[in-house]
Motif scaffolding. Structure first.
Motif, PDB file in Angstrom:
ATOM      1  N   PRO A  53       0.814  -1.228   0.000  1.00  0.00           N
ATOM      2  CA  PRO A  53       0.000   0.000   0.000  1.00  0.00           C
ATOM      3  C   PRO A  53       0.844   1.273   0.000  1.00  0.00           C
ATOM      4  O   PRO A  53       1.943   1.312   0.560  1.00  0.00           O
ATOM      5  N   GLU A  69      -8.547   8.012   3.234  1.00  0.00           N
ATOM      6  CA  GLU A  69      -7.141   7.653   3.454  1.00  0.00           C
ATOM      7  C   GLU A  69      -6.973   6.884   4.764  1.00  0.00           C
ATOM      8  O   GLU A  69      -6.139   5.992   4.858  1.00  0.00           O
ATOM      9  N   LYS A  72      -7.762   3.357   4.033  1.00  0.00           N
ATOM     10  CA  LYS A  72      -6.628   2.719   3.361  1.00  0.00           C
ATOM     11  C   LYS A  72      -5.523   2.390   4.362  1.00  0.00           C
ATOM     12  O   LYS A  72      -4.891   1.326   4.283  1.00  0.00           O
TER      13      LYS A  72
END
Length: 314
Positions: A53, A69, A72
């Motif tokens: 990632p 974000e 993520k």
């Protein structure tokens, strides 16, 4: 329990010196089994579209982009335990300068580097592995280890005077990393719906910070020698600056080793053992560093990795 005492091995040399005599790699460096952790790492992009990632640090504090974000980030830490951080506030030119002063230090004559040599049974200063056994397997690297924060922990006798801008550059880098550390720990807490400062409060505002500049000369036996043996970091988080040209860093995921691809402007951030105790939802990665195979291609190219670890103060 008796305290471990370093063993003195007659003729023990730096990896840089050993690389000058490629026909005679000492047995202490050779892993006869080869295999896992050596040449079997696949680029993530070549393995079922799996990718390590990438997190945009600026988005973590952006009102419009933060939620996505943070999701993520949570996914990255749960699955990999690490991520590549971009948009972290440091320019590519500045990161190149940090890489360059590390290279310049290791390019100095040996007699100059020995002014900063570590003391027996200690890791701070210039040298390589602390050797506790004559049969111990050694890492194919030389390193400079410094305690850099809090400031009262700095021992400047180990801080190189050459290159001339070493101290100024590293102090700027330290300050930038400390700011990044705070942003990341706050984001990690928010990704778990915890109070924003909980990890910072637990680790302390004056969390200990150390730096390890590692130099990996070309190795004549890359199939059987490791730059760094497989390990998990004993930190809260570790921030790594990779070499721009030579890959080597690997991470273990689902019993398979993956190379961490080079993104020149990125910093690799991984979770260490100290936060595993606090939250079992995160994967704590085991990593290693391959010795460079550039010498196979006729290229005398070495590599550098700069590790900065943050740990809780006692």
């Amino acid at each position: 329990m008796a305290e471990s005492v370093e063993v003195e091995i007659i003729g023990n040399k730096s990896a840089q010196e050993l690389a000058l005599n490629p026909e005679n790699v000492p047995n202490n460096y050779i892993h006869k089994e080869g295999g896992v952790g050596f040449r079997d790492a696949l680029l993530p992009s070549e393995s079922d579209d799996i990718e390590i990632p990438v997190i945009d640090i600026g988005n973590l504090t952006s009102p419009s982009a933060a939620q996505q974000e943070l999701h993520k980030l949570h996914s990255a830490l749960s699955s990999w335990g690490l991520f590549q951080a971009t948009n972290h506030g440091m320019t590519s030119l500045f990161l190149d300068k940090v890489r360059e002063i590390s290279k310049q230090f290791f390019d100095l004559p040996r007699r100059e580097k020995l002014k900063y040599v570590r003391e027996p049974n200690d890791i701070e200063g210039y040298g390589n592995d602390v050797i506790y056994s004559e049969n111990q397997k050694l890492d194919w690297n030389d390193r400079l280890f410094l305690k850099v924060h809090p400031e009262d922990q700095r021992n400047f006798k180990f801080w190189p005077q050459k290159p001339n801008d070493f101290r100024n550059t590293i102090e700027q880098y330290i300050e930038s990393l400390r700011q990044l550390y705070e942003v990341v720990l706050r984001a990690m807490a928010k990704s778990l719906d915890l109070e924003e400062d909980c990890f910072l409060n637990e680790c302390g505002e004056e969390a200990s910070m150390s730096m390890r500049f590692s130099f990996y000369p070309p190795c004549p036996m890359p199939d059987h020698v490791l730059g760094v043996k497989p390990h998990a970091d004993g930190s809260s988080i570790t921030i790594l600056l990779q070499d721009k040209e030579v890959e080597g860093l690997q991470v273990l995921k689902d019993n398979q080793w993956f190379k961490v691809p080079i993104i020149p402007e990125a910093l690799v951030i991984n979770v260490g053992d100290q936060l595993e105790v606090d939250n079992e939802q995160w994967n704590i990665p085991e990593s290693s560093t391959q010795s460079s195979d550039k010498c196979r291609k006729g290229e005398a190219h070495s590599s550098n990795i700069l590790r900065s670890g943050f740990t809780k103060r006692d």
